[in-house]
Design an enzyme around this catalytic site. Structure first.
Site, PDB file in Angstrom:
ATOM      1  N   SER A 153       9.045   1.401   8.396  1.00 49.83           N
ATOM      2  CA  SER A 153       9.303   2.845   8.474  1.00 49.83           C
ATOM      3  C   SER A 153       9.934   3.188   9.824  1.00 49.83           C
ATOM      4  O   SER A 153       9.868   2.381  10.760  1.00 49.83           O
ATOM      5  CB  SER A 153       7.959   3.576   8.336  1.00 49.83           C
ATOM      6  OG  SER A 153       8.047   4.908   8.762  1.00 49.83           O
ATOM      7  N   TYR A 168      -0.517   6.374   9.623  1.00 47.67           N
ATOM      8  CA  TYR A 168       0.691   5.781   9.026  1.00 47.67           C
ATOM      9  C   TYR A 168       1.494   5.027  10.100  1.00 47.67           C
ATOM     10  O   TYR A 168       1.931   3.893   9.876  1.00 47.67           O
ATOM     11  CB  TYR A 168       1.519   6.914   8.411  1.00 47.67           C
ATOM     12  CG  TYR A 168       2.732   6.488   7.618  1.00 47.67           C
ATOM     13  CD1 TYR A 168       2.608   5.994   6.323  1.00 47.67           C
ATOM     14  CD2 TYR A 168       4.020   6.617   8.146  1.00 47.67           C
ATOM     15  CE1 TYR A 168       3.728   5.629   5.587  1.00 47.67           C
ATOM     16  CE2 TYR A 168       5.138   6.263   7.417  1.00 47.67           C
ATOM     17  CZ  TYR A 168       4.990   5.766   6.130  1.00 47.67           C
ATOM     18  OH  TYR A 168       6.108   5.417   5.397  1.00 47.67           O
TER      19      TYR A 168
HETATM   20  P1  NAP Z   1       5.964   6.745  -3.400  1.00 46.63           P
HETATM   21  O1  NAP Z   1       7.052   7.468  -4.104  1.00 46.63           O
HETATM   22  O2  NAP Z   1       4.739   7.501  -3.003  1.00 46.63           O
HETATM   23  O3  NAP Z   1       5.528   5.401  -4.160  1.00 46.63           O
HETATM   24  C1  NAP Z   1       4.535   4.562  -3.641  1.00 46.63           C
HETATM   25  C2  NAP Z   1       4.031   3.624  -4.698  1.00 46.63           C
HETATM   26  O4  NAP Z   1       2.944   2.821  -4.168  1.00 46.63           O
HETATM   27  C3  NAP Z   1       3.457   4.361  -5.910  1.00 46.63           C
HETATM   28  O5  NAP Z   1       3.922   3.715  -7.073  1.00 46.63           O
HETATM   29  C4  NAP Z   1       1.954   4.191  -5.737  1.00 46.63           C
HETATM   30  O6  NAP Z   1       1.187   4.170  -6.905  1.00 46.63           O
HETATM   31  C5  NAP Z   1       1.901   2.796  -5.126  1.00 46.63           C
HETATM   32  N1  NAP Z   1       0.601   2.519  -4.525  1.00 46.63           N
HETATM   33  C6  NAP Z   1      -0.083   3.273  -3.628  1.00 46.63           C
HETATM   34  N2  NAP Z   1      -1.250   2.689  -3.318  1.00 46.63           N
HETATM   35  C7  NAP Z   1      -1.317   1.530  -4.034  1.00 46.63           C
HETATM   36  C8  NAP Z   1      -2.268   0.485  -4.150  1.00 46.63           C
HETATM   37  N3  NAP Z   1      -3.418   0.512  -3.456  1.00 46.63           N
HETATM   38  N4  NAP Z   1      -2.009  -0.554  -4.969  1.00 46.63           N
HETATM   39  C9  NAP Z   1      -0.866  -0.574  -5.693  1.00 46.63           C
HETATM   40  N5  NAP Z   1       0.083   0.372  -5.627  1.00 46.63           N
HETATM   41  C10 NAP Z   1      -0.134   1.419  -4.824  1.00 46.63           C
HETATM   42  O7  NAP Z   1       6.547   6.141  -2.062  1.00 46.63           O
HETATM   43  P2  NAP Z   1       8.046   5.753  -1.646  1.00 46.63           P
HETATM   44  O8  NAP Z   1       8.590   6.894  -0.874  1.00 46.63           O
HETATM   45  O9  NAP Z   1       8.803   5.166  -2.778  1.00 46.63           O
HETATM   46  O10 NAP Z   1       7.674   4.647  -0.565  1.00 46.63           O
HETATM   47  C11 NAP Z   1       7.589   3.262  -0.859  1.00 46.63           C
HETATM   48  C12 NAP Z   1       7.317   2.542   0.446  1.00 46.63           C
HETATM   49  O11 NAP Z   1       8.324   2.872   1.384  1.00 46.63           O
HETATM   50  C13 NAP Z   1       5.991   2.932   1.108  1.00 46.63           C
HETATM   51  O12 NAP Z   1       5.424   1.816   1.752  1.00 46.63           O
HETATM   52  C14 NAP Z   1       6.409   3.970   2.130  1.00 46.63           C
HETATM   53  O13 NAP Z   1       5.510   4.092   3.189  1.00 46.63           O
HETATM   54  C15 NAP Z   1       7.726   3.398   2.567  1.00 46.63           C
HETATM   55  N6  NAP Z   1       8.661   4.349   3.175  1.00 46.63           N
HETATM   56  C16 NAP Z   1       9.020   5.502   2.540  1.00 46.63           C
HETATM   57  C17 NAP Z   1       9.952   6.356   3.154  1.00 46.63           C
HETATM   58  C18 NAP Z   1      10.412   7.639   2.547  1.00 46.63           C
HETATM   59  O14 NAP Z   1      11.063   8.413   3.260  1.00 46.63           O
HETATM   60  N7  NAP Z   1      10.146   7.910   1.294  1.00 46.63           N
HETATM   61  C19 NAP Z   1      10.487   5.997   4.371  1.00 46.63           C
HETATM   62  C20 NAP Z   1      10.065   4.822   4.989  1.00 46.63           C
HETATM   63  C21 NAP Z   1       9.167   4.006   4.376  1.00 46.63           C
HETATM   64  P3  NAP Z   1       0.736   5.527  -7.702  1.00 46.63           P
HETATM   65  O15 NAP Z   1       1.909   5.811  -8.560  1.00 46.63           O
HETATM   66  O16 NAP Z   1      -0.457   5.133  -8.483  1.00 46.63           O
HETATM   67  O17 NAP Z   1       0.461   6.558  -6.654  1.00 46.63           O
HETATM   68  C1  GCO Z   2       6.730  11.758   7.634  1.00 48.21           C
HETATM   69  C2  GCO Z   2       7.405  10.920   6.602  1.00 48.21           C
HETATM   70  C3  GCO Z   2       7.785   9.553   7.127  1.00 48.21           C
HETATM   71  C4  GCO Z   2       8.616   8.797   6.098  1.00 48.21           C
HETATM   72  C5  GCO Z   2       9.142   7.486   6.489  1.00 48.21           C
HETATM   73  C6  GCO Z   2      10.077   7.527   7.643  1.00 48.21           C
HETATM   74  O1  GCO Z   2       5.836  12.501   7.280  1.00 48.21           O
HETATM   75  O2  GCO Z   2       7.179  11.708   8.791  1.00 48.21           O
HETATM   76  O3  GCO Z   2       6.709  10.850   5.413  1.00 48.21           O
HETATM   77  O4  GCO Z   2       6.744   8.898   7.698  1.00 48.21           O
HETATM   78  O5  GCO Z   2       7.961   8.705   4.884  1.00 48.21           O
HETATM   79  O6  GCO Z   2       8.175   6.494   6.593  1.00 48.21           O
HETATM   80  O7  GCO Z   2      10.690   6.303   7.801  1.00 48.21           O
END
Ligand code: NAP
Ligand code: GCO
Length: 264
Positions: A145, A158
């Site tokens: 992240s 986080y």
């Molecule tokens: P999301 O839309 O919330 O999807 C997360 C997925 O993880 C969901 O399918 C959720 O399942 C699953 N999950 C949560 N806890 C779990 C567990 N204990 N065991 C198995 N599965 C589990 O998130 P996303 O935005 O696609 O993010 C995916 C990854 O990228 C995460 O690690 C997040 O921190 C990272 N990330 C996201 C962003 C962003 O801007 N969106 C940026 C940087 C990094 P449920 O459907 O059951 O909730």
């Molecule tokens: C926040 C966001 C972030 C993103 C992501 C950034 O509240 O600042 O949710 O943490 O999800 O991980 O890279």
């Protein structure tokens, strides 16, 4: 040249990939030739995920498994090995965020984020590494992240977890590089998924959420990322094209980390 990027015949496990970033990465892997497997917490989400893959023309296998439960994870990996084969590529994608000021956050809430976002990738990586060592081949991609590098209000757990995940990435590289296992991270910028939906909600007067405007001003690309923006980088890190790339975090952030921000 493009053969280097092929994932033909590879077996890939992407955690938490019913939708969002995991779904986009798994879909890209399938289109690059991989056999794609994912898990999610509930059967309902697994079923929805399988239907969404099918709609995209992808024959994905989905399982219910909580990545924080070591016994469940070991069972899942054994089942995949029996039914499909040993895992060549693991993407530790499943994750959660809790946005709570640190002085108001309970220790239980802090622990839950660390458990899913840091202990989970440890547990799943640990389960696949022995077969990767035997094979002399493996790719592990940890979804890190911006918060692996930066802090901000309300995301202490986080940031601690994603900073830890960056270091777990480097340590897996250090410990298993000699077995031809590459462990790298992807650090997505701000990506439009359900996880970030609360930060983009329209205000009652119809204006943009202040955080939404803040991110657009902070990003040289002047937009939120999409899950699809992560597909090329993920295929690169999963493929032979990155065989000498190890312990690296590839930030896919539209330039946020390079930029001081617009002057007001
Ligand atoms: P999301 O839309 O919330 O999807 C997360 C997925 O993880 C969901 O399918 C959720 O399942 C699953 N999950 C949560 N806890 C779990 C567990 N204990 N065991 C198995 N599965 C589990 O998130 P996303 O935005 O696609 O993010 C995916 C990854 O990228 C995460 O690690 C997040 O921190 C990272 N990330 C996201 C962003 C962003 O801007 N969106 C940026 C940087 C990094 P449920 O459907 O059951 O909730
Ligand atoms: C926040 C966001 C972030 C993103 C992501 C950034 O509240 O600042 O949710 O943490 O999800 O991980 O890279």
């Amino acid at each position: 040249m493009l053969n280097q990027f092929s994932l033909n015949g590879k077996i890939a496990l992407i955690t938490g990939a019913s939708y969002g970033i995991g779904f986009a990465i798994a879909s890209a892997f399938a289109k690059a030739g991989a056999n794609v497997i994912f898990n999610d917490l509930k059967q309902e989400f697994v079923d929805k995920g399988i239907a969404a893959y099918r709609e995209a023309g992808i024959d994905a296998k989905g399982y219910v498994c909580d990545i924080t439960d070591e016994a469940q994870v070991n069972c899942l990996v054994k089942q995949i090995e029996m039914e499909v084969g040993t895992i060549d590529i693991l993407v530790n994608n499943a994750g959660i965020i809790k946005r709570i000021p640190m002085h108001e956050m309970s220790a239980a809430e802090f622990r839950q984020v660390i458990d899913i976002d840091l202990n989970g990738p440890f547990i799943v990586s640990k389960a696949v590494i022995p077969s990767m060592i035997k094979k002399g081949y493996g790719k592990i991609i940890n979804i890190c992240s911006m918060m692996s590098e930066l802090g901000r209000e309300t995301v202490s757990a986080y940031a601690a977890a994603k900073g830890g995940l960056k270091m777990l990435t480097r340590n897996i590289c250090s410990e298993y590089g000699e077995h031809n296992i590459q462990c790298n991270g992807i650090g997505p910028g701000y990506i439009a998924t359900p996880q970030t939906a609360p930060l983009r909600e329209m205000q009652p007067d119809g204006s943009r959420h202040p955080f939404d405007s803040f991110i657009i001003a902070k990003t040289p690309a002047a937009r939120w990322g999409t899950p699809e923006d992560l597909q090329g980088p993920a295929v690169f890190l999963a493929s032979d094209a990155s065989d000498f790339v190890n312990g690296h975090i590839l930030y896919v952030d539209g330039g946020i980390l390079a930029y001081i921000g617009k002057q007001p």
